[in-house]
Structures are given as structure tokens and as C-alpha cells.
Design an enzyme around this catalytic site. Structure first.
Site, mmCIF file in Angstrom:
data_model
loop_
_atom_site.group_PDB
_atom_site.id
_atom_site.type_symbol
_atom_site.label_atom_id
_atom_site.label_comp_id
_atom_site.label_asym_id
_atom_site.label_seq_id
_atom_site.Cartn_x
_atom_site.Cartn_y
_atom_site.Cartn_z
ATOM 1 N N ARG A 64 0.833 -1.214 0.000
ATOM 2 C CA ARG A 64 0.000 0.000 0.000
ATOM 3 C C ARG A 64 0.866 1.262 0.000
ATOM 4 O O ARG A 64 1.399 1.672 1.025
ATOM 5 C CB ARG A 64 -0.894 -0.015 1.248
ATOM 6 C CG ARG A 64 -1.771 1.205 1.404
ATOM 7 C CD ARG A 64 -2.948 1.219 0.475
ATOM 8 N NE ARG A 64 -3.818 0.070 0.662
ATOM 9 C CZ ARG A 64 -4.684 -0.356 -0.268
ATOM 10 N NH1 ARG A 64 -4.793 0.274 -1.429
ATOM 11 N NH2 ARG A 64 -5.434 -1.417 -0.036
ATOM 12 N N HIS A 158 -0.374 3.703 -10.245
ATOM 13 C CA HIS A 158 -1.324 4.058 -9.168
ATOM 14 C C HIS A 158 -0.598 4.876 -8.084
ATOM 15 O O HIS A 158 -0.424 4.417 -6.946
ATOM 16 C CB HIS A 158 -1.881 2.736 -8.604
ATOM 17 C CG HIS A 158 -3.108 2.855 -7.755
ATOM 18 N ND1 HIS A 158 -3.200 3.674 -6.651
ATOM 19 C CD2 HIS A 158 -4.303 2.222 -7.844
ATOM 20 C CE1 HIS A 158 -4.388 3.523 -6.101
ATOM 21 N NE2 HIS A 158 -5.082 2.659 -6.806
ATOM 22 N N ASP A 202 -13.343 8.814 -5.609
ATOM 23 C CA ASP A 202 -12.824 7.728 -6.450
ATOM 24 C C ASP A 202 -13.347 7.981 -7.867
ATOM 25 O O ASP A 202 -14.493 7.654 -8.182
ATOM 26 C CB ASP A 202 -13.327 6.374 -5.896
ATOM 27 C CG ASP A 202 -12.597 5.198 -6.513
ATOM 28 O OD1 ASP A 202 -11.815 5.413 -7.463
ATOM 29 O OD2 ASP A 202 -12.810 4.063 -6.042
ATOM 30 N N GLU A 261 -3.441 9.167 -10.600
ATOM 31 C CA GLU A 261 -2.911 8.001 -11.306
ATOM 32 C C GLU A 261 -2.939 8.184 -12.821
ATOM 33 O O GLU A 261 -3.989 8.483 -13.389
ATOM 34 C CB GLU A 261 -3.754 6.772 -10.934
ATOM 35 C CG GLU A 261 -3.944 6.606 -9.433
ATOM 36 C CD GLU A 261 -5.008 5.575 -9.086
ATOM 37 O OE1 GLU A 261 -5.208 4.631 -9.873
ATOM 38 O OE2 GLU A 261 -5.651 5.723 -8.035
HETATM 39 O O1 TA6 Z 1 -7.538 3.693 -8.094
HETATM 40 C C1 TA6 Z 1 -8.629 3.755 -7.259
HETATM 41 C C2 TA6 Z 1 -9.018 2.362 -6.831
HETATM 42 O O2 TA6 Z 1 -9.353 1.583 -7.931
HETATM 43 C C3 TA6 Z 1 -10.164 2.489 -5.809
HETATM 44 O O3 TA6 Z 1 -11.383 2.032 -6.309
HETATM 45 C C4 TA6 Z 1 -9.668 1.769 -4.588
HETATM 46 O O4 TA6 Z 1 -10.235 0.587 -4.354
HETATM 47 C C5 TA6 Z 1 -8.155 1.748 -4.818
HETATM 48 O O5 TA6 Z 1 -7.929 1.731 -6.179
HETATM 49 C C6 TA6 Z 1 -7.310 0.740 -4.062
HETATM 50 O O6 TA6 Z 1 -7.480 -0.550 -4.548
HETATM 51 P P1 TA6 Z 1 -6.717 -1.745 -3.832
HETATM 52 O O7 TA6 Z 1 -7.014 -2.962 -4.636
HETATM 53 O O8 TA6 Z 1 -5.243 -1.389 -3.825
HETATM 54 O O9 TA6 Z 1 -7.250 -1.780 -2.419
#
Ligand code: TA6
Length: 289
Positions: A64, A158, A202, A261
């Protein structure tokens, strides 16, 4: 391609190998697991990327923070498979480390098809990530269809950015852009003015190649996010309620990050025929605001 081992130090975070790079411009940390930049700090500046204090460094889990690679799909895949694809939970191989003429460091990682072939949703796309650490951080993700069937590609760099307080920042560059609101059944909306964040945000901004600028008065800096080859930009912050439910973000820490992103949205997926190549790049640097 050559690997100059004097340009990095290899250590472990948890059980995962990471490369620490330092040159006359900046310091960076890159995880081979996920092919993921975890940290970028130009000399004399604060940390640019956000890495969760509760990030899990364990195979099978996504780390993360930093710049996870969502590839070869973004978000959920209808037929199943991990959210955001398998690239961020696979181990990449170091194929090049070299110093560029201006003192920047270039690191190249690849994800070998044989290492990924058993993954659900596998595509024969031979992804290569090129990371250039200088006053700016540049991350380029190359895909080439090395198979004999076409495939659709959606993806994202991301990027998690460190901010003083997500509710006090303003993101410029998306004014007037159409977006899908992922907090509201992908409702189609239009961005009015700068993006500000209160609660969960989001959004998938469509058909934009604009540079985004994150103005952060608290840190007295702007983060400039340039991009190329990307037709969409995602802005995400989980807000307090969703963050509370996430085990790898401490309760209050959602406020110290924002994701901007560089992406190829699923609704604008790029179809690659055999032999076809595609490249997206993000280039990030800071300046005073
Ligand atoms: O980029 C945004 C997103 O797709 C959100 O919908 C949110 O869930 C985030 O990514 C994080 O996703 P993850 O699978 O890393 O928990």
C-alpha cells in the site's frame, strides 16, 4: 543492457528485496516485488510519495503506497483474478542499472512471461518498467503483445502522493473533464474547477492527457504530475470511513495521501494486436507554491 551494482544497495523490507538508489539529485527505494517505487525524495525536499506505515510486505499482498503497477487490467476483472491485475503482486527482475549523463539513475525491471504464465488473466504482454531517478522521478511502463492473439489493456501507475492534509489540497488540470464516479455506480459527471477532497473520492477522468498539479499550502509545495501515452487519470482517496475498514492504512493516515494516477481506463482500454506496443509514462517533480 548492463547492471552497475555500484548504483544501488539491495536490502529487504519484510522478506521482499528492495533497491535503494541515491545520486546527486535524489534518493529512491524500489521494490522488485511489484516493480514498485516505494519512496522518492529529491535532496532538500520532503518525501514525495506516500507509503502506508501499515503496508504489508508479503508475497500475495499488494504493497500500500508508492507507485503500484495496475496491469494488465485496472480495477476488477469480470472473469476473476486479483483486483488491479497481477503485476503488483509478482516479482520483477532487474535487467538494467545505469547512470545517465546528467547523473540520473536508470533502473529497468521486467516481468518474465514464464514467471507469470500461470496467473489468472495472464496476457503475453512482456511488461517492462523503466524508472529514472533524478530531480524528477519518471516511471515508464512498456507493453508489447508478444503472443498471437489480440488483448485489451487497461492499467495505471497508481501513484500515492504525500500531502499535509488531503482536505486542504487542490488538484489542477482536470477542469471541465468528464469523469466516472466510482463511489456512485460510475455516474458520468463533469469536473467543475479544481478538484478538492472531502470524504471518499474515487474518480476516473476520461480522455485527458493533461498535467495535474497538486497544490499543497501546508507543505508549501506543488507536486507536478506530467504524463504521456495515457488517456485517463484516476483520483482516489478513501476518506475516513473506508480507511477505517482497510487493515493496511492507519485510521487517520488517509488524510496524508492522495492518489493521482496515470491510467488507461477499462472503458478506454487499448486493444493490442500481436506485435503492437504501448507505453505510458508519468513524470513527477516538486516546486514551491
Ligand atoms: O484507483 C482507485 C481504486 O481503484 C479504488 O477504487 C480503490 O479501491 C483503490 O484503487 C485501491 O485498490 P486496492 O485494490 O489497492 O485496495
Amino acid at each position: 543492457m548492463s547492471i552497475d551494482t555500484s548504483l544501488f544497495e539491495q536490502t529487504l523490507m519484510g522478506n521482499l528485496p528492495v533497491l535503494s538508489v541515491e545520486n546527486s539529485h535524489a534518493k529512491a527505494v524500489i521494490s522488485l516485488y511489484g516493480g514498485q517505487v516505494l519512496s522518492f525524495k529529491p535532496h532538500g525536499e520532503e518525501q514525495v510519495l506516500w507509503l502506508s506505515p501499515d503496508a504489508v510486505f508479503q508475497e500475495g499482498k499488494a504493497i500500500r503506497g508508492g507507485i503500484p503497477l495496475c496491469w494488465p487490467w485496472f480495477g476488477k476483472r469480470q472473469e476473476g483474478g486479483p483486483n488491479h491485475g497481477y503485476a503488483r503482486i509478482a516479482t520483477w527482475e532487474l535487467v538494467e542499472a545505469k547512470q545517465l549523463e546528467n547523473g540520473e539513475t536508470q533502473i529497468v525491471l521486467s516481468l518474465d512471461a514464464s514467471a507469470a504464465a500461470t496467473r489468472p488473466g495472464f496476457v503475453d504482454g512482456n511488461p517492462v518498467i523503466t524508472i529514472v531517478v533524478g530531480r524528477a522521478l519518471a516511471v515508464t511502463l512498456d507493453t508489447v503483445n508478444s503472443g498471437d492473439q489480440p488483448f485489451g489493456l487497461s492499467q495505471a501507475l497508481h501513484s500515492y502522493f504525500a500531502v499535509s492534509d488531503v482536505e486542504k489540497i487542490r488538484i489542477k488540470g482536470l477542469q471541465g473533464t468528464t469523469y466516472l464516479d466510482s463511489t456512485n455506480n460510475q455516474q458520468v459527471c463533469t469536473q467543475s474547477g479544481e478538484v478538492t477532497i472531502k470524504g471518499e473520492v474515487d474518480r476516473i477522468y476520461l480522455n485527458t492527457d493533461s498535467t495535474c498539479i497538486i497544490d499543497d499550502p501546508g507543505l508549501k509545495r506543488s507536486i507536478v504530475v506530467e504524463k504521456a501515452g495515457s488517456n485517463s487519470t484516476v483520483v482516489w482517496n478513501p476518506g475516513s470511513v473506508l480507511a477505517e475498514a482497510m487493515t493496511d492504512i492507519p485510521s487517520r493516515d488517509y488524510a496524508s495521501m492522495v492518489c493521482v494516477e496515470t491510467a488507461t481506463a477499462p472503458s478506454l482500454a487499448k486493444k493490442l494486436v500481436p506485435g503492437e506496443k504501448h507505453q505510458i509514462t508519468t513524470r513527477v517533480f516538486v516546486r514551491g507554491c
